[in-house]
Write a protein that holds these residues in place. Sequence first.
Motif, PDB file in Angstrom:
ATOM      1  N   SER A 138       0.464  -1.346  -0.486  1.00 21.70           N
ATOM      2  CA  SER A 138      -0.160   0.011   0.142  1.00 21.70           C
ATOM      3  C   SER A 138       0.811   1.354  -0.385  1.00 21.70           C
ATOM      4  O   SER A 138       0.414   2.036  -1.045  1.00 21.70           O
ATOM      5  N   SER A 139       2.203   1.594   0.651  1.00 20.78           N
ATOM      6  CA  SER A 139       3.233   2.423   0.962  1.00 20.78           C
ATOM      7  C   SER A 139       3.369   2.848  -0.620  1.00 20.78           C
ATOM      8  O   SER A 139       3.587   3.617  -1.323  1.00 20.78           O
ATOM      9  N   ILE A 140       3.668   1.746  -1.292  1.00 20.41           N
ATOM     10  CA  ILE A 140       4.099   1.968  -2.417  1.00 20.41           C
ATOM     11  C   ILE A 140       3.363   2.021  -3.949  1.00 20.41           C
ATOM     12  O   ILE A 140       3.224   3.457  -4.300  1.00 20.41           O
ATOM     13  N   ARG A 141       2.229   1.612  -3.288  1.00 27.91           N
ATOM     14  CA  ARG A 141       1.097   2.652  -4.584  1.00 27.91           C
ATOM     15  C   ARG A 141       0.322   3.840  -4.142  1.00 27.91           C
ATOM     16  O   ARG A 141       1.006   4.361  -5.295  1.00 27.91           O
ATOM     17  N   VAL A 142       0.709   4.493  -3.199  1.00 32.70           N
ATOM     18  CA  VAL A 142       0.264   5.772  -2.385  1.00 32.70           C
ATOM     19  C   VAL A 142       1.575   6.948  -2.647  1.00 32.70           C
ATOM     20  O   VAL A 142       1.313   7.699  -3.174  1.00 32.70           O
ATOM     21  N   LEU A 288      11.146  12.325   9.433  1.00 33.36           N
ATOM     22  CA  LEU A 288      10.088  12.859   7.756  1.00 33.36           C
ATOM     23  C   LEU A 288       9.049  13.770   9.259  1.00 33.36           C
ATOM     24  O   LEU A 288       8.715  14.738   7.971  1.00 33.36           O
ATOM     25  N   TYR A 289       9.565  14.441   9.899  1.00 29.76           N
ATOM     26  CA  TYR A 289       8.558  15.851  11.125  1.00 29.76           C
ATOM     27  C   TYR A 289       9.105  17.300   9.500  1.00 29.76           C
ATOM     28  O   TYR A 289       8.695  18.157   9.580  1.00 29.76           O
ATOM     29  N   VAL A 290      11.030  17.190   9.610  1.00 25.57           N
ATOM     30  CA  VAL A 290      11.150  18.626   9.394  1.00 25.57           C
ATOM     31  C   VAL A 290      10.378  18.903   7.635  1.00 25.57           C
ATOM     32  O   VAL A 290      10.169  20.019   7.510  1.00 25.57           O
ATOM     33  N   PRO A 291      10.854  17.770   6.678  1.00 25.23           N
ATOM     34  CA  PRO A 291      10.127  18.093   5.355  1.00 25.23           C
ATOM     35  C   PRO A 291       8.750  18.299   5.105  1.00 25.23           C
ATOM     36  O   PRO A 291       8.010  18.903   4.386  1.00 25.23           O
ATOM     37  N   MET A 292       7.670  17.998   6.311  1.00 31.02           N
ATOM     38  CA  MET A 292       6.505  17.631   6.430  1.00 31.02           C
ATOM     39  C   MET A 292       6.363  19.602   6.630  1.00 31.02           C
ATOM     40  O   MET A 292       5.136  20.209   6.470  1.00 31.02           O
ATOM     41  N   PHE A 293       7.296  20.573   6.649  1.00 35.34           N
ATOM     42  CA  PHE A 293       7.136  21.674   6.579  1.00 35.34           C
ATOM     43  C   PHE A 293       7.250  22.456   5.666  1.00 35.34           C
ATOM     44  O   PHE A 293       7.124  23.533   5.604  1.00 35.34           O
ATOM     45  N   GLU A 338       5.729   3.007   4.958  1.00 40.55           N
ATOM     46  CA  GLU A 338       6.570   2.646   5.379  1.00 40.55           C
ATOM     47  C   GLU A 338       7.040   2.367   6.619  1.00 40.55           C
ATOM     48  O   GLU A 338       7.357   0.761   6.438  1.00 40.55           O
ATOM     49  N   ASP A 339       7.780   3.685   7.285  1.00 41.00           N
ATOM     50  CA  ASP A 339       8.520   3.380   7.970  1.00 41.00           C
ATOM     51  C   ASP A 339       7.402   2.582   8.902  1.00 41.00           C
ATOM     52  O   ASP A 339       7.892   1.900  10.355  1.00 41.00           O
ATOM     53  N   GLU A 340       6.162   2.778   9.380  1.00 40.85           N
ATOM     54  CA  GLU A 340       5.240   2.045   9.592  1.00 40.85           C
ATOM     55  C   GLU A 340       5.514   0.739   9.648  1.00 40.85           C
ATOM     56  O   GLU A 340       5.252  -0.111  11.054  1.00 40.85           O
ATOM     57  N   LEU A 341       5.875   0.125   9.074  1.00 37.97           N
ATOM     58  CA  LEU A 341       5.024  -1.068   8.959  1.00 37.97           C
ATOM     59  C   LEU A 341       6.766  -2.144   9.065  1.00 37.97           C
ATOM     60  O   LEU A 341       6.609  -2.427   9.302  1.00 37.97           O
ATOM     61  N   ASP A 350      19.101  -3.133   9.193  1.00 39.29           N
ATOM     62  CA  ASP A 350      19.397  -0.925   8.908  1.00 39.29           C
ATOM     63  C   ASP A 350      18.397  -0.857   8.935  1.00 39.29           C
ATOM     64  O   ASP A 350      18.079   0.779   8.513  1.00 39.29           O
ATOM     65  N   ALA A 351      17.225  -0.992   8.605  1.00 46.90           N
ATOM     66  CA  ALA A 351      15.987  -0.745   9.026  1.00 46.90           C
ATOM     67  C   ALA A 351      14.987   0.183   9.183  1.00 46.90           C
ATOM     68  O   ALA A 351      15.141   1.189   9.646  1.00 46.90           O
ATOM     69  N   ALA A 352      15.332  -0.488  10.354  1.00 51.06           N
ATOM     70  CA  ALA A 352      15.649  -0.214  12.209  1.00 51.06           C
ATOM     71  C   ALA A 352      16.575   0.813  12.281  1.00 51.06           C
ATOM     72  O   ALA A 352      16.033   1.872  13.175  1.00 51.06           O
ATOM     73  N   ASP A 353      17.680   0.640  12.165  1.00 52.06           N
ATOM     74  CA  ASP A 353      18.737   2.116  12.285  1.00 52.06           C
ATOM     75  C   ASP A 353      18.326   3.294  11.601  1.00 52.06           C
ATOM     76  O   ASP A 353      18.678   3.985  12.202  1.00 52.06           O
ATOM     77  N   ASP A 354      18.053   2.843  10.194  1.00 49.25           N
ATOM     78  CA  ASP A 354      17.908   4.294   9.819  1.00 49.25           C
ATOM     79  C   ASP A 354      16.914   5.459  10.547  1.00 49.25           C
ATOM     80  O   ASP A 354      16.413   6.571  10.503  1.00 49.25           O
TER      81      ASP A 354
END
Length: 366
Positions: A138-142, A288-293, A338-341, A350-354
């Motif tokens: 679903s994240s890819i489709r979005v 992802l907080y900074v890009p939201m603004f 994607e982050d939530e999944l 690595d994904a967790a470290d990112d």
Amino acid sequence: MEEEMVPFTLMVIMEGCTIGLTIVTKTAMNGGMSPFVFIAYTNALGSILLLPYSFFFHHRGSEAVAGGRIEQPLFTLPLMLRFFFLGLTGVAISQNLAFFGLYYSSPIVVCVMGLLIPAISFLLSIITRTTKLDWRSSSIRVKVIGTLISIMGAIYVQVYRGPFIRKAASDDKLEAKINPPLLIFYSTPDRWVLGSTLLAASSLSVCVWNIIQVGTIKQYPQVMKVVSFYSLAGTIQCSIFSLIMERNINAWKLKLNMELLLIIITAIFGSVIRSTVHVSCAKMKGHLYVPMFKPFGIVFATAFGLTFFTNSLHYGSVIGAVITGMGYYTVTWGNIREDELLRKGHNSKDAADDQKVPLLQEDSQV
């Protein structure tokens, strides 16, 4: 409540100051200041301030190790090469393209093309095969939908200006003047597409910078030190390019005037204040907080342009900005999903470290 309001307020102020300084800088350049001189001096002063500040910022013992990773020595060939390319893509190329794009377009177009960064980053991740185009996700489709919307909005801004929402009083006289005062964002229609293309290229450079930065922060997690050294590399590159492009010796002579004050303020804000706020907010609220603004810049660019400066506003620009903003937030929503999944599934270390890497968000404004 305070924990939510403080970072929110700081980020809104950062976007407003970024747009405001960009507008004032363009005014000074139209008044005769060389853009090459401004970029070179601003980055040079910023690097001088940032280098000692970065060591002070990471002086605390808890900063020495991030996520249990022992940092490698700073002065190694792999890291030096990374600093070189970070400076090239994040400072030298992106800033020069952004300035010329601004010169040929308008402030709102600067913001719109900056909103393409998540979409371009997604496309680059597919091209480099770091992201698998799995339609079952679903994240890819979005993110695919958001990318298409963003591109549609950017194209709309390029090809359609539309009638005026508000026409500046001096618009009918602009063509008869060589250098009208406070003329900041006027551009002829034949150069509108050129300005948009240059700004899109600047966003592409920022996306490449982001990719290099991810691997660099993994190797050396002290973010502000990384910023200081790639800023130094970018300053050297900008200086060489500026010296080639601006050969008038008088243009390099600084005087005690508003131009010198502008260089000092821009250097302090861009190298120390904004970098610190971005890194701190990313640590507190996630990467992802900074890009939201970033879409807030459209509001500020429109308000400042119509209120304080000679700037006309077109329906096409506003419609394109709204469309691109929708695409921007759609792609960002896909990234959040994607982050939530990844956090729930623990698919990879690595994904967790990112998620723990507080990346600095680069702006395309000069």
